[in-house]
Design a protein around this motif. Structure first.
Motif, PDB file in Angstrom:
ATOM      1  N   ILE A  55       0.828  -1.203   0.000  1.00  0.00           N
ATOM      2  CA  ILE A  55       0.000   0.000   0.000  1.00  0.00           C
ATOM      3  C   ILE A  55       0.864   1.254   0.000  1.00  0.00           C
ATOM      4  O   ILE A  55       0.514   2.257  -0.623  1.00  0.00           O
ATOM      5  CB  ILE A  55      -0.999  -0.032   1.173  1.00  0.00           C
ATOM      6  CG1 ILE A  55      -2.013  -1.156   0.926  1.00  0.00           C
ATOM      7  CG2 ILE A  55      -1.693   1.315   1.337  1.00  0.00           C
ATOM      8  CD1 ILE A  55      -2.996  -1.385   2.043  1.00  0.00           C
ATOM      9  N   GLY A  56       2.007   1.202   0.633  1.00  0.00           N
ATOM     10  CA  GLY A  56       2.914   2.352   0.664  1.00  0.00           C
ATOM     11  C   GLY A  56       3.450   2.752  -0.695  1.00  0.00           C
ATOM     12  O   GLY A  56       3.929   3.870  -0.877  1.00  0.00           O
ATOM     13  N   VAL A  57       3.364   1.863  -1.678  1.00  0.00           N
ATOM     14  CA  VAL A  57       3.779   2.178  -3.049  1.00  0.00           C
ATOM     15  C   VAL A  57       2.552   2.234  -3.978  1.00  0.00           C
ATOM     16  O   VAL A  57       2.645   1.991  -5.167  1.00  0.00           O
ATOM     17  CB  VAL A  57       4.862   1.202  -3.581  1.00  0.00           C
ATOM     18  CG1 VAL A  57       6.150   1.366  -2.811  1.00  0.00           C
ATOM     19  CG2 VAL A  57       4.380  -0.241  -3.565  1.00  0.00           C
ATOM     20  N   GLN A  58       1.409   2.572  -3.368  1.00  0.00           N
ATOM     21  CA  GLN A  58       0.152   2.764  -4.099  1.00  0.00           C
ATOM     22  C   GLN A  58      -0.198   1.578  -5.004  1.00  0.00           C
ATOM     23  O   GLN A  58      -0.491   1.736  -6.199  1.00  0.00           O
ATOM     24  CB  GLN A  58       0.159   4.056  -4.921  1.00  0.00           C
ATOM     25  CG  GLN A  58       0.082   5.314  -4.108  1.00  0.00           C
ATOM     26  CD  GLN A  58       1.372   5.631  -3.379  1.00  0.00           C
ATOM     27  OE1 GLN A  58       2.451   5.603  -3.950  1.00  0.00           O
ATOM     28  NE2 GLN A  58       1.269   5.933  -2.097  1.00  0.00           N
ATOM     29  N   VAL A  59      -0.188   0.385  -4.409  1.00  0.00           N
ATOM     30  CA  VAL A  59      -0.508  -0.812  -5.173  1.00  0.00           C
ATOM     31  C   VAL A  59      -1.885  -0.676  -5.821  1.00  0.00           C
ATOM     32  O   VAL A  59      -2.792  -0.043  -5.275  1.00  0.00           O
ATOM     33  CB  VAL A  59      -0.443  -2.078  -4.276  1.00  0.00           C
ATOM     34  CG1 VAL A  59      -1.610  -2.122  -3.295  1.00  0.00           C
ATOM     35  CG2 VAL A  59      -0.413  -3.338  -5.120  1.00  0.00           C
ATOM     36  N   ALA A  60      -2.007  -1.250  -7.001  1.00  0.00           N
ATOM     37  CA  ALA A  60      -3.288  -1.359  -7.703  1.00  0.00           C
ATOM     38  C   ALA A  60      -3.383  -2.790  -8.209  1.00  0.00           C
ATOM     39  O   ALA A  60      -2.460  -3.278  -8.864  1.00  0.00           O
ATOM     40  CB  ALA A  60      -3.354  -0.377  -8.861  1.00  0.00           C
ATOM     41  N   LEU A  61      -4.471  -3.462  -7.873  1.00  0.00           N
ATOM     42  CA  LEU A  61      -4.653  -4.863  -8.234  1.00  0.00           C
ATOM     43  C   LEU A  61      -5.869  -4.998  -9.141  1.00  0.00           C
ATOM     44  O   LEU A  61      -6.992  -4.731  -8.725  1.00  0.00           O
ATOM     45  CB  LEU A  61      -4.843  -5.717  -6.975  1.00  0.00           C
ATOM     46  CG  LEU A  61      -3.729  -5.614  -5.945  1.00  0.00           C
ATOM     47  CD1 LEU A  61      -4.148  -6.257  -4.636  1.00  0.00           C
ATOM     48  CD2 LEU A  61      -2.465  -6.250  -6.483  1.00  0.00           C
ATOM     49  N   ASP A  62      -5.628  -5.411 -10.373  1.00  0.00           N
ATOM     50  CA  ASP A  62      -6.703  -5.636 -11.333  1.00  0.00           C
ATOM     51  C   ASP A  62      -6.884  -7.149 -11.450  1.00  0.00           C
ATOM     52  O   ASP A  62      -6.089  -7.830 -12.108  1.00  0.00           O
ATOM     53  CB  ASP A  62      -6.335  -5.022 -12.680  1.00  0.00           C
ATOM     54  CG  ASP A  62      -7.413  -5.214 -13.729  1.00  0.00           C
ATOM     55  OD1 ASP A  62      -8.567  -5.538 -13.372  1.00  0.00           O
ATOM     56  OD2 ASP A  62      -7.093  -5.044 -14.925  1.00  0.00           O
ATOM     57  N   VAL A  63      -7.902  -7.674 -10.780  1.00  0.00           N
ATOM     58  CA  VAL A  63      -8.135  -9.115 -10.742  1.00  0.00           C
ATOM     59  C   VAL A  63      -8.552  -9.602 -12.124  1.00  0.00           C
ATOM     60  O   VAL A  63      -9.483  -9.072 -12.728  1.00  0.00           O
ATOM     61  CB  VAL A  63      -9.205  -9.475  -9.693  1.00  0.00           C
ATOM     62  CG1 VAL A  63      -9.551 -10.954  -9.741  1.00  0.00           C
ATOM     63  CG2 VAL A  63      -8.717  -9.081  -8.301  1.00  0.00           C
ATOM     64  N   THR A  64      -7.846 -10.616 -12.616  1.00  0.00           N
ATOM     65  CA  THR A  64      -8.147 -11.172 -13.931  1.00  0.00           C
ATOM     66  C   THR A  64      -8.701 -12.596 -13.866  1.00  0.00           C
ATOM     67  O   THR A  64      -9.309 -13.053 -14.824  1.00  0.00           O
ATOM     68  CB  THR A  64      -6.900 -11.163 -14.834  1.00  0.00           C
ATOM     69  OG1 THR A  64      -5.862 -11.929 -14.203  1.00  0.00           O
ATOM     70  CG2 THR A  64      -6.420  -9.732 -15.087  1.00  0.00           C
ATOM     71  N   GLU A  65      -8.478 -13.282 -12.737  1.00  0.00           N
ATOM     72  CA  GLU A  65      -8.966 -14.659 -12.617  1.00  0.00           C
ATOM     73  C   GLU A  65      -9.066 -15.037 -11.142  1.00  0.00           C
ATOM     74  O   GLU A  65      -8.250 -14.604 -10.322  1.00  0.00           O
ATOM     75  CB  GLU A  65      -8.014 -15.629 -13.319  1.00  0.00           C
ATOM     76  CG  GLU A  65      -8.494 -17.054 -13.345  1.00  0.00           C
ATOM     77  CD  GLU A  65      -7.533 -17.980 -14.101  1.00  0.00           C
ATOM     78  OE1 GLU A  65      -7.856 -19.161 -14.205  1.00  0.00           O
ATOM     79  OE2 GLU A  65      -6.466 -17.527 -14.558  1.00  0.00           O
ATOM     80  N   VAL A  66     -10.056 -15.859 -10.824  1.00  0.00           N
ATOM     81  CA  VAL A  66     -10.235 -16.385  -9.472  1.00  0.00           C
ATOM     82  C   VAL A  66     -10.471 -17.875  -9.579  1.00  0.00           C
ATOM     83  O   VAL A  66     -11.288 -18.324 -10.387  1.00  0.00           O
ATOM     84  CB  VAL A  66     -11.436 -15.717  -8.759  1.00  0.00           C
ATOM     85  CG1 VAL A  66     -11.655 -16.332  -7.379  1.00  0.00           C
ATOM     86  CG2 VAL A  66     -11.245 -14.218  -8.660  1.00  0.00           C
ATOM     87  N   GLN A  67      -9.729 -18.648  -8.784  1.00  0.00           N
ATOM     88  CA  GLN A  67      -9.903 -20.098  -8.733  1.00  0.00           C
ATOM     89  C   GLN A  67      -9.985 -20.535  -7.282  1.00  0.00           C
ATOM     90  O   GLN A  67      -9.352 -19.931  -6.417  1.00  0.00           O
ATOM     91  CB  GLN A  67      -8.719 -20.823  -9.374  1.00  0.00           C
ATOM     92  CG  GLN A  67      -8.512 -20.561 -10.823  1.00  0.00           C
ATOM     93  CD  GLN A  67      -7.262 -21.281 -11.333  1.00  0.00           C
ATOM     94  OE1 GLN A  67      -6.693 -22.132 -10.657  1.00  0.00           O
ATOM     95  NE2 GLN A  67      -6.831 -20.916 -12.515  1.00  0.00           N
ATOM     96  N   GLN A  68     -10.752 -21.577  -7.039  1.00  0.00           N
ATOM     97  CA  GLN A  68     -10.807 -22.177  -5.709  1.00  0.00           C
ATOM     98  C   GLN A  68     -10.074 -23.509  -5.780  1.00  0.00           C
ATOM     99  O   GLN A  68     -10.374 -24.344  -6.628  1.00  0.00           O
ATOM    100  CB  GLN A  68     -12.262 -22.389  -5.290  1.00  0.00           C
ATOM    101  CG  GLN A  68     -12.452 -22.645  -3.818  1.00  0.00           C
ATOM    102  CD  GLN A  68     -12.066 -21.467  -2.943  1.00  0.00           C
ATOM    103  OE1 GLN A  68     -12.309 -20.317  -3.276  1.00  0.00           O
ATOM    104  NE2 GLN A  68     -11.450 -21.758  -1.814  1.00  0.00           N
ATOM    105  N   ARG A  69      -9.061 -23.689  -4.922  1.00  0.00           N
ATOM    106  CA  ARG A  69      -8.306 -24.942  -4.848  1.00  0.00           C
ATOM    107  C   ARG A  69      -8.323 -25.411  -3.405  1.00  0.00           C
ATOM    108  O   ARG A  69      -7.552 -24.915  -2.581  1.00  0.00           O
ATOM    109  CB  ARG A  69      -6.864 -24.750  -5.293  1.00  0.00           C
ATOM    110  CG  ARG A  69      -6.711 -24.414  -6.750  1.00  0.00           C
ATOM    111  CD  ARG A  69      -5.247 -24.364  -7.146  1.00  0.00           C
ATOM    112  NE  ARG A  69      -5.099 -23.759  -8.445  1.00  0.00           N
ATOM    113  CZ  ARG A  69      -4.019 -23.126  -8.861  1.00  0.00           C
ATOM    114  NH1 ARG A  69      -2.979 -23.015  -8.063  1.00  0.00           N
ATOM    115  NH2 ARG A  69      -3.968 -22.597 -10.060  1.00  0.00           N
ATOM    116  N   GLY A  70      -9.219 -26.328  -3.118  1.00  0.00           N
ATOM    117  CA  GLY A  70      -9.358 -26.776  -1.734  1.00  0.00           C
ATOM    118  C   GLY A  70      -9.772 -25.609  -0.861  1.00  0.00           C
ATOM    119  O   GLY A  70     -10.753 -24.926  -1.138  1.00  0.00           O
ATOM    120  N   ASP A  71      -8.996 -25.354   0.196  1.00  0.00           N
ATOM    121  CA  ASP A  71      -9.343 -24.259   1.101  1.00  0.00           C
ATOM    122  C   ASP A  71      -8.668 -22.948   0.724  1.00  0.00           C
ATOM    123  O   ASP A  71      -8.744 -21.970   1.461  1.00  0.00           O
ATOM    124  CB  ASP A  71      -9.015 -24.627   2.548  1.00  0.00           C
ATOM    125  CG  ASP A  71      -7.521 -24.815   2.794  1.00  0.00           C
ATOM    126  OD1 ASP A  71      -6.756 -24.907   1.816  1.00  0.00           O
ATOM    127  OD2 ASP A  71      -7.129 -24.879   3.969  1.00  0.00           O
TER     128      ASP A  71
END
Length: 106
Positions: A55-71
């Motif tokens: 956050i101190g370097v102004q992170v930006a996260l553009d989510v492109t994929e979500v997977q569920q693997r077990g827990d």
């Protein structure tokens, strides 16, 4: 981000808003960030890491994929900001209504 468990969505939204307090609140008391094998445990250590590298370097996260693997919820995101830029994978483990672990890999 509708495929995300609520605690993960909350954490990512706080990171994208550069809200360090909200980001920290998304973790359990014993939460861990594993950044390429470097582990940061608890709010103080996670804050220090985040202030210097996330956050101190102004992170930006553009989510492109979500997977569920077990827990684990695996999030692929394009990372931007004033630090690392490029694709990364984030593996989240949730405990109740909070994130217990966030592991970062490319």
């Amino acid at each position: 981000m509708t495929d995300l468990p609520t605690p993960v969505a909350t954490l990512l939204a706080a990171a994208n808003a550069n809200d360090v307090d909200g980001f920290l609140a998304a973790f359990t008391a014993a939460g861990v960030v594993d950044d390429w094998g470097r582990e940061f445990r608890g709010a103080d250590a996670i804050r220090d890491w985040s202030d210097a590298e996330f956050i101190g370097v102004q992170v930006a996260l553009d989510v492109t994929e979500v997977q569920q693997r077990g827990d684990e919820t695996i999030v692929t995101a394009q990372v931007g900001g004033d630090g690392f830029n490029g694709p990364s994978h984030f593996a989240f483990t949730v405990d109740g209504d909070r994130v217990a672990r966030m592991a970062i890999r490319a």
